[in-house]
Scaffold this active site. Structure first.
Site, short mmCIF file in Angstrom:
data_model
loop_
_atom_site.label_atom_id
_atom_site.label_comp_id
_atom_site.label_asym_id
_atom_site.label_seq_id
_atom_site.Cartn_x
_atom_site.Cartn_y
_atom_site.Cartn_z
CG LEU A 288 -2.10 -0.97 1.16
CD1 LEU A 288 -2.72 -1.14 2.55
CD2 LEU A 288 -3.15 -0.49 0.19
N PRO A 603 -9.19 -2.68 4.10
CG PRO A 603 -11.00 -3.33 5.41
CD PRO A 603 -10.65 -2.60 4.14
CG HIS A 604 -4.25 -4.90 4.80
ND1 HIS A 604 -4.55 -3.60 4.42
CD2 HIS A 604 -2.98 -4.87 5.28
CE1 HIS A 604 -3.49 -2.84 4.64
NE2 HIS A 604 -2.53 -3.58 5.17
CD GLU A 605 -2.55 -6.70 11.15
OE1 GLU A 605 -1.57 -7.32 10.70
OE2 GLU A 605 -2.42 -5.66 11.84
#
Length: 690
Positions: A288, A603-605
């Site tokens: 990102l 959104p993510h992790e």
């Protein structure tokens, strides 16, 4: 020529000290007269190819000219043909030939393949039959047709696996059990991803075994040879086998059955596994950041670099090391200072936007790291610029046709080149300057009448710059015409022209028609090496089918939006519960960097935070919410991403970001009535990027 002669050539190329006939005689346990005969054979090759011959000095000292190493350029497939196989090797190759023949094969055909007489094969036939009988296979003969092997398909595959795994295999044996380069890369990617999804990591030996088997399976299926019925039993690797074969069959264009799944599950059950170390968990975050950085660089330089996938991938990989706690040792590059000196505008743009990267770094970023960032940018600029000018190019490669094709695919992907010929390096002096503007070679060339540039077969960013610099020099010194009118159409170009036509004629059948047309077009253009190398990275529309899209979802806060976007992935088993909490904590700790575009958040992790397999889920909110992203608020679309490794999601993510730059795409998403409509819109717009 025999195996010993080939070994002597290799040894004389690699050693620099003096060697005598007596030394070689003792090393190979043969007489000095035999070694002298071998040297005579070597001199025949040198003389035929215009190289200086070996001389024998007092005491039998072997003296060779500095040009002797060039003999390697002439040691190609013909040496395999001339190489005399041992009896055991003949038996192995003949056995493989018999198994890989769907119907019958004659003794003469086997003899031709092995470059021996028919009488030799007749003498070997008993040993061939015994060799195959040990694997429960029988050689049957027919008076008017020849020989064939009968037995279970599973035994045939296990036999081929056994042969393929033998150490010190002769190249001719390997050739007859070869896996196509593109299929091999695809299969490797499939196995690797499924290891992560199922948390079952094979040892290197077991990984190679499964890779070999799947390659053999693909080859056999393409021949129309399928497994016999198996006894169905339950084992803990059945689901993993099922998932592996689902993607192998899809990307290698074969059909598989329950029997195939059962057999592979048994191979996986009997394989060995290791415990996998925790992986870097900031991969998606780095990607990102890379997107933000590329976007700002493009704006400052006035050139859109967002559509260069190689730039995105290479810079992401570089920033992964930049953002580590300890700085790695970067190699000095001869081209680095030269590039930076000649591209001060790029250096300035990089420094102006370095804050995007620095805010996530826990240490000072070294000047050489910044320099390499600038090199990545310069390479992207070269690729962009040199697509506009067509040059006639000859590719010279010393490592075989597979390497040549890989290099050509990479060149044509980023340069508007017409490849007029593929040659061996020693042929360069015969290239007509009237027919080629430049030679791109994997080795330095001698006596070439045409300008050339040396690159690595994998074409690094520095190689792109070298090629670009050479083109600039040629353009400036020779005033070359662009020849743009002669440019051949590419698979991508043809698909781009066909897509709107197909949609206008049959919009309701567009999706199905384009899928078939794309396959036919890419097959026609033989896009296998590079295309297959990347094919397993799923596209966005693969990850966002209708079941992974929900419309007009109601929520009050961004935390609720994140939870609701993740809920289907949680229910389908893509993520664990802790992944949802980790995503929210990530945004609370690092800010709303997940908002990629006005109104759109991803959104993510990181890895090892509860992601099980790669996937996405998109929700459209009935009432947009604030993420605290300033001009990008409020957020209307939230697309939850589950990543399992560095690369599998990369193509889909890259395409999503590029599609978000298209205002019409977002507006189309807003007016859709159903999830099916959204899925079709995503697929339609994504195909404009392919």
């Amino acid at each position: 020529m025999n195996k010993r002669t080939l070994s002597i050539i290799q040894e004389l190329c690699e050693i620099s000290h003096l060697v005598t006939i007596d030394d070689l005689s003792k090393e190979y346990n043969v007489s000095q007269r035999t070694i002298r005969n071998d040297l005579t054979s070597i001199n025949d090759i040198l003389r035929e190819n215009g190289l200086k011959e070996i001389e024998l000095k007092s005491g039998g000292t072997i003296v060779r000219d500095n040009s002797f190493v060039d003999i390697r350029f002439f040691m190609t497939d013909q040496d395999l043909y001339a190489y005399k196989l041992s009896k055991n090797e003949r038996v192995a190759v003949a056995s493989v030939l018999l198994i890989n023949t769907s119907k019958y094969i004659t003794l003469s055909t086997i003899a031709d393949h092995l470059f021996v007489s028919r009488a030799t094969i007749i003498n070997d036939l008993t040993e061939i039959k015994d060799f195959l009988r040990d694997s429960n296979l029988e050689v049957k003969s027919h008076p008017n047709k020849g020989l064939r092997v009968e037995g279970k398909e599973s035994d045939k595959r296990l036999f081929l696996m056994k042969i393929a795994q033998l150490k010190d295999n002769n190249d001719m044996i390997a050739r007859h059990i070869s896996i196509q380069a593109g299929n091999k890369i695809t299969i490797q990617k499939v196995i690797n991803e499924q290891e992560h999804i199922h948390q079952s990591f094979l040892t290197d030996e077991s990984f190679d075994k499964i890779l070999i088997y799947l390659g053999i399976m693909v080859n056999r299926n393409l021949m129309g040879e399928y497994l016999e019925s198996c006894i169905m039993t339950n084992n803990d690797k059945y689901i993993m086998a099922q998932d592996i074969l689902r993607y192998v069959s899809q990307y290698c264009h074969i059909s598989t059955s329950e029997n195939e799944i059962q057999f592979l599950s048994e191979l996986l059950r009997d394989s060995h596994y290791i415990r996998q170390n925790a992986t870097e968990d900031k991969i998606v975050k780095i990607q990102l950041i890379t997107r933000q950085f590329i976007d700002r660089i493009s704006y400052d330089l006035g050139i859109n670099l967002n559509d260069d996938y190689d730039f995105f991938e290479n810079l992401s990989n570089h920033l992964e090391s930049v953002l580590k706690t300890n700085a790695p040792d970067y190699p000095n590059s001869a081209i680095l200072e030269e590039v930076l000196e000649a591209n001060q505008d790029v250096v300035e743009a990089v420094n102006q936007n370095l804050y995007i990267i620095k805010q996530y770094s826990t240490r000072e970023i070294m000047p050489i790291e910044i320099g390499y960032i600038a090199v990545h940018v310069c390479a992207a600029l070269e690729r962009k610029k040199n697509k506009e000018v067509a040059f006639h190019v000859v590719v010279a490669c010393h490592a075989g046709i597979g390497t040549s094709q890989l290099l050509i695919e990479k060149l044509k992907k980023h340069f508007n080149f017409q490849i007029v010929d593929i040659i061996s390096a020693h042929e360069a002096e015969n290239v007509d300057p009237q027919k080629a503007d430049v030679i791109i070679s994997t080795v330095p060339l001698k006596n070439s009448k045409v300008d050339y540039v040396t690159v690595s077969p994998l074409l690094s960013d520095e190689d792109y710059i070298r090629v670009g610099n050479k083109i600039d020099a040629l353009r400036n010194s020779r005033h070359l015409p662009s020849r743009i009118g002669e440019t051949e159409i590419t698979a991508k170009g043809l698909l781009e022209k066909l897509s709107p036509i197909i949609y206008s004629i049959a919009p309701e059948r567009y999706d199905d028609l384009m899928k078939g047309i794309r396959k036919e077009v890419r097959d026609y253009f033989h896009q296998s090496v590079e295309a297959d190398a990347e094919i397993f990275s799923p596209y966005l529309h693969h990850l966002l089918p209708p079941t992974h899209i929900q419309l007009d979802v109601e929520c009050d806060t961004w935390q609720d939006a994140v939870k609701l976007s993740a809920q289907p992935l949680l229910e389908y088993g893509y993520i664990e519960e802790r992944y949802v909490d980790a995503m929210i904590h990530n945004i609370e700790e690092n800010g709303p960097y997940v908002v990629l575009s006005p109104g759109f958040a991803v959104p993510h992790e990181g890895l090892e935070k509860g992601s099980i397999k790669v996937g996405m889920n998109l929700i459209r909110l009935k009432h947009p919410v604030e993420f605290g992203a300033d001009e990008f608020d409020p957020v209307e679309f939230v697309c939850c991403l589950s990543a399992v490794d560095h690369k599998t999601h990369l193509k889909a993510f890259f395409n999503l970001v590029n599609m978000l730059q298209n205002k019409e795409f977002k507006e189309s998403l807003r007016v859709c009535k159903t999830s099916e409509d959204v899925a079709r819109i995503i697929e339609k717009y994504e195909y404009t990027l392919i």
